[in-house]
Design a protein around this motif. Structure first.
Motif, short mmCIF file in Angstrom:
data_model
loop_
_atom_site.label_atom_id
_atom_site.label_comp_id
_atom_site.label_asym_id
_atom_site.label_seq_id
_atom_site.Cartn_x
_atom_site.Cartn_y
_atom_site.Cartn_z
N ALA A 20 0.85 -1.19 0.00
CA ALA A 20 0.00 0.00 0.00
C ALA A 20 0.88 1.23 0.00
O ALA A 20 1.28 1.73 1.04
N THR A 21 1.19 1.69 -1.17
CA THR A 21 2.04 2.88 -1.28
C THR A 21 1.21 4.06 -1.77
O THR A 21 0.09 3.91 -2.26
N ILE A 22 1.81 5.23 -1.66
CA ILE A 22 1.15 6.44 -2.14
C ILE A 22 0.95 6.36 -3.65
O ILE A 22 -0.09 6.73 -4.17
N LYS A 23 1.93 5.80 -4.36
CA LYS A 23 1.82 5.69 -5.81
C LYS A 23 0.64 4.80 -6.19
O LYS A 23 -0.07 5.07 -7.15
N ASP B 158 -2.10 4.35 -4.50
CA ASP B 158 -3.34 5.12 -4.27
C ASP B 158 -3.56 6.15 -5.38
O ASP B 158 -4.69 6.35 -5.83
N GLN B 159 -2.47 6.77 -5.81
CA GLN B 159 -2.59 7.75 -6.89
C GLN B 159 -3.03 7.07 -8.19
O GLN B 159 -3.88 7.60 -8.92
N LEU B 160 -2.45 5.91 -8.47
CA LEU B 160 -2.84 5.18 -9.67
C LEU B 160 -4.31 4.76 -9.62
O LEU B 160 -5.04 4.88 -10.60
N LYS B 161 -4.73 4.30 -8.45
CA LYS B 161 -6.12 3.87 -8.30
C LYS B 161 -7.06 5.06 -8.53
O LYS B 161 -8.08 4.94 -9.23
N SER B 162 -6.72 6.21 -7.99
CA SER B 162 -7.53 7.41 -8.17
C SER B 162 -7.59 7.81 -9.64
O SER B 162 -8.65 8.17 -10.17
N LEU B 163 -6.46 7.73 -10.32
CA LEU B 163 -6.40 8.08 -11.73
C LEU B 163 -7.23 7.10 -12.57
O LEU B 163 -7.95 7.51 -13.48
N ILE B 164 -7.16 5.83 -12.25
CA ILE B 164 -7.95 4.82 -12.96
C ILE B 164 -9.44 5.11 -12.80
O ILE B 164 -10.21 5.07 -13.76
N VAL B 165 -9.86 5.42 -11.58
CA VAL B 165 -11.27 5.73 -11.32
C VAL B 165 -11.70 6.95 -12.12
O VAL B 165 -12.80 6.97 -12.72
N GLN B 166 -10.85 7.99 -12.16
CA GLN B 166 -11.18 9.20 -12.93
C GLN B 166 -11.30 8.89 -14.42
O GLN B 166 -12.23 9.36 -15.08
N LEU B 167 -10.37 8.09 -14.94
CA LEU B 167 -10.41 7.74 -16.36
C LEU B 167 -11.63 6.88 -16.69
O LEU B 167 -12.25 7.04 -17.74
N GLU B 168 -11.98 5.97 -15.80
CA GLU B 168 -13.17 5.14 -16.04
C GLU B 168 -14.44 6.00 -16.03
O GLU B 168 -15.35 5.77 -16.82
N ALA B 169 -14.49 7.00 -15.17
CA ALA B 169 -15.63 7.92 -15.14
C ALA B 169 -15.70 8.70 -16.45
O ALA B 169 -16.78 8.88 -17.04
N ARG B 170 -14.54 9.17 -16.92
CA ARG B 170 -14.49 9.90 -18.20
C ARG B 170 -14.92 8.99 -19.34
O ARG B 170 -15.65 9.42 -20.25
N ARG B 171 -14.50 7.75 -19.30
CA ARG B 171 -14.87 6.79 -20.35
C ARG B 171 -16.40 6.64 -20.39
O ARG B 171 -17.00 6.63 -21.46
N GLU B 172 -17.03 6.55 -19.24
CA GLU B 172 -18.49 6.42 -19.19
C GLU B 172 -19.17 7.67 -19.74
O GLU B 172 -20.19 7.58 -20.43
#
Length: 130
Positions: A35-38, A40-54
């Motif tokens: 569980a690193t900061i990186k 968490d950042q990647l997970k947040s970015l993935i969620v944002q991109l998936e929202a944009r994709r929708e």
């Protein structure tokens, strides 16, 4: 109608790009251990991109529906003008006649007559034995 087509292409291109980024980020996310900061950042970015994709998928769907309606209205307007082909003398066998996408390849000579869309359909289906 032409204004929407470039927007649709841009959205499809963006959808392709976003989907590619999501795949790459998920691969990177799986490779990071603990569980690193990186992570968490990647997970947040993935969620944002998936929202944009929708959002993109939704907008593409709306544009396609609008295009479908516009095409229908366009065809109805053309039908009101009663497009037709006038054969002044002879139309020989083998000639392809196309009125609003309804295509008929003549199998015998036609001569002097006018063909509108309805007459072309009747001629086409009469010769196929429908």
């Amino acid at each position: 109608m032409n204004m929407k087509q470039p927007r649709l292409k841009l959205l499809l291109d963006e959808l392709n790009d976003v989907s590619g980024y999501i795949v790459k980020l998920r691969t990177a996310f799986e490779k990071i251990s603990g569980a690193t900061i990186k992570k968490d950042q990647l997970k947040s970015l993935i969620v944002q991109l998936e929202a944009r994709r929708e959002e993109i998928i939704s907008e593409i769907s709306k544009l396609r529906q609008k295009l479908k309606v516009l095409k229908h209205v366009s065809v109805q307007e053309v039908l009101k003008m009663n497009p037709r082909i006038i054969i002044k003398e002879t139309c020989f066998a083998g000639v392809t006649i196309n009125i609003l996408g309804e295509v008929y390849k003549t199998t015998f000579e036609l001569g002097p007559r006018a063909l509108n869309l309805q007459a072309l359909k009747e001629l086409k289906y009469q010769n196929k034995g429908y």
